[in-house]
Motif scaffolding. Structure first.
Motif, short mmCIF file in Angstrom:
data_model
loop_
_atom_site.label_atom_id
_atom_site.label_comp_id
_atom_site.label_asym_id
_atom_site.label_seq_id
_atom_site.Cartn_x
_atom_site.Cartn_y
_atom_site.Cartn_z
N VAL A 1 2.40 -0.06 -4.44
CA VAL A 1 1.26 -0.45 -3.60
C VAL A 1 1.37 -1.94 -3.27
N LEU A 2 1.26 -2.27 -2.00
CA LEU A 2 1.32 -3.65 -1.54
C LEU A 2 -0.10 -4.21 -1.41
N ILE A 3 -0.29 -5.39 -1.98
CA ILE A 3 -1.60 -6.07 -1.92
C ILE A 3 -1.39 -7.43 -1.28
N ASP A 4 -2.30 -7.83 -0.39
CA ASP A 4 -2.13 -9.14 0.24
C ASP A 4 -2.14 -10.24 -0.82
N GLY A 5 -1.13 -11.07 -0.77
CA GLY A 5 -1.00 -12.17 -1.72
C GLY A 5 -0.31 -11.82 -3.02
N PHE A 6 -0.09 -10.53 -3.28
CA PHE A 6 0.58 -10.11 -4.52
C PHE A 6 1.98 -10.70 -4.55
N CYS A 7 2.34 -11.30 -5.66
CA CYS A 7 3.63 -11.96 -5.88
C CYS A 7 3.69 -13.35 -5.23
N SER A 8 3.29 -13.46 -3.96
CA SER A 8 3.41 -14.75 -3.29
C SER A 8 2.40 -15.77 -3.79
N SER A 9 1.22 -15.29 -4.21
CA SER A 9 0.21 -16.24 -4.68
C SER A 9 -0.59 -15.75 -5.87
N ARG A 10 -0.40 -14.49 -6.29
CA ARG A 10 -1.19 -14.01 -7.43
C ARG A 10 -0.59 -12.73 -8.01
N CYS A 11 -0.92 -12.50 -9.27
CA CYS A 11 -0.53 -11.27 -9.96
C CYS A 11 -1.74 -10.37 -10.16
N GLY A 12 -2.90 -10.93 -9.90
CA GLY A 12 -4.17 -10.23 -10.06
C GLY A 12 -5.28 -11.21 -9.79
N ILE B 1 -9.84 -3.51 -2.23
CA ILE B 1 -9.94 -3.62 -3.70
C ILE B 1 -11.40 -3.58 -4.12
N LYS B 2 -12.25 -4.27 -3.38
CA LYS B 2 -13.69 -4.23 -3.67
C LYS B 2 -14.22 -2.81 -3.51
N GLN B 3 -13.74 -2.12 -2.49
CA GLN B 3 -14.18 -0.75 -2.24
C GLN B 3 -13.79 0.16 -3.40
N LEU B 4 -12.58 -0.01 -3.91
CA LEU B 4 -12.13 0.78 -5.06
C LEU B 4 -12.91 0.41 -6.32
N SER C 1 -16.62 -10.87 -7.99
CA SER C 1 -17.87 -10.11 -8.12
C SER C 1 -18.26 -9.58 -6.75
N SER C 2 -19.06 -8.53 -6.77
CA SER C 2 -19.50 -7.90 -5.53
C SER C 2 -20.91 -7.38 -5.72
N LYS C 3 -21.64 -7.25 -4.63
CA LYS C 3 -23.00 -6.71 -4.72
C LYS C 3 -22.95 -5.24 -5.11
N VAL D 1 -7.33 -7.53 -0.87
CA VAL D 1 -8.21 -7.80 -2.01
C VAL D 1 -9.66 -7.89 -1.55
N GLY D 2 -9.86 -8.50 -0.38
CA GLY D 2 -11.23 -8.76 0.07
C GLY D 2 -12.01 -7.52 0.46
N THR D 3 -11.33 -6.46 0.88
CA THR D 3 -12.06 -5.28 1.33
C THR D 3 -11.73 -4.04 0.50
#
Length: 319
Positions: free
Chosen positions: A159-170, A137-140, A174-176, A133-135
């Motif tokens: 697609v596997l996302i860090d924290g998906f299911c274990s701590s979040r669904c989405g 997802i922001k890039q996309l 914000s990003s610069k 998510v930190g890199t």
């Protein structure tokens, strides 16, 4: 069943965090139901809200069917419209209740209107099938327009996302932005994953048997797609949180790192009479047997989360 709306709100925050992983969602908390119950104390932290006309740009990452893209794009189109659905309750009626945050804002900023912007397809998994998510997802998210926009990254079920299911669904954040007219600013983004094969019991409830908590019969998804109908619930929740708390200093309750926002403050509530394991008294399509609480412009139906009403300090539902 809890006897009042305000008691119901607190009961859900205590008893059923099942639908609050991070910004969108969900983790089970056990507590004593006999504890004294109080209304949620929502606070405004003096930061900016999103205002004016905002484009929702969709970045589709992975494989999505045209029918799945239509479910989401039709939902976005139905949010802010000058021609509300003749079938009530409607998606636009649900979104209009967000105006209460702008009226209760001490700065009395103008309201917000959403429209469907650009859609970008990335079916080749340009960044791979395991993202952070930190890199990434922001890039996309940065691929979408960055002026007066919310960029929504939607990842397919493989697609596997860090924290998906274990701590979040989405999540939202914000990003610069890139330099626009010589100045750099922030843009808001959202990520939501399709949980159909990874964790539908966590991120697509009530359309799938829950992993934890009371085991009730799953509801029939309004668009016959458990994964995407679950994405709509999480996307709706995150859109409400994004416009009212875009940069972490708007409306929320609790710690800044894990805030309860406009929709996530009402976990598991979709209709009147909701309680842990029961989504509430919903409308049922006579033909398909699907449960829903909002009509879209194109005839599609959706299940949308309750929104916290700052004027009454209770969770407000469409039905």
């Amino acid at each position: 069943m809890v006897s009042s709306a305000s008691k119901q709100v607190f009961s859900f925050v205590l008893l059923l965090s099942l639908f609050h992983f991070s910004s969108a969602a969900r983790s089970l908390a056990e507590t004593n139901s006999d504890q004294t119950q109080q209304p949620i104390l929502f606070q405004y932290h003096n930061g900016p809200l999103l205002t004016g006309k905002i484009s929702i740009n969709l970045i589709w990452y992975g494989k999505f069917k045209p029918s799945q893209r239509a479910i989401v794009s039709d939902f976005i189109t139905s949010l802010s419209t000058s021609s509300p659905s003749i079938n009530q309750p409607s998606v636009s009626t649900w979104w209009k209740s967000i105006e209460k945050y702008y009226l209760s804002n001490a700065k009395k900023t103008s309201s917000v209107s959403l429209s469907l912007g650009n859609q970008i397809l990335d079916e080749s998994y340009s960044l791979g099938k395991s993202l952070s998510v930190g890199t990434q997802i922001k890039q996309l998210a940065a691929k979408g327009g960055q002026s007066n926009a919310i960029n929504v990254v939607l990842t397919s079920s493989d697609v596997l996302i860090d924290g998906f299911c274990s701590s979040r669904c989405g999540t939202h954040g914000s990003s610069k932005s890139s330099f626009i007219r010589g100045k750099s600013s922030k843009f808001a983004y959202i990520w939501v994953g399709n949980s159909e094969t990874q964790c539908p019991g966590q991120c697509a409830w009530p359309f799938h048997q829950p992993i934890y908590g009371p085991q009730t019969t799953p509801l029939v998804a309004p668009n016959n797609d458990v994964g995407v109908d679950g994405m709509i619930i999480n996307l709706a929740s995150l859109l409400a949180g994004t416009v009212t708390n875009p940069f972490g200093n708007g409306f929320y309750q609790g710690p800044k790192e894990a805030p309860l926002e406009a929709a996530s403050a009402c976990p598991g509530v979709y209709g009147k009479g909701a309680y842990p394991g029961y989504a509430g008294d919903l409308l049922v399509d006579a033909t398909t047997g699907a449960s829903y609480n909002a009509n879209g412009l194109s005839g599609k139906k959706y299940l949308l989360p309750a929104l916290f009403d700052p004027s009454t300090s209770t969770c407000s539902t469409l039905v």
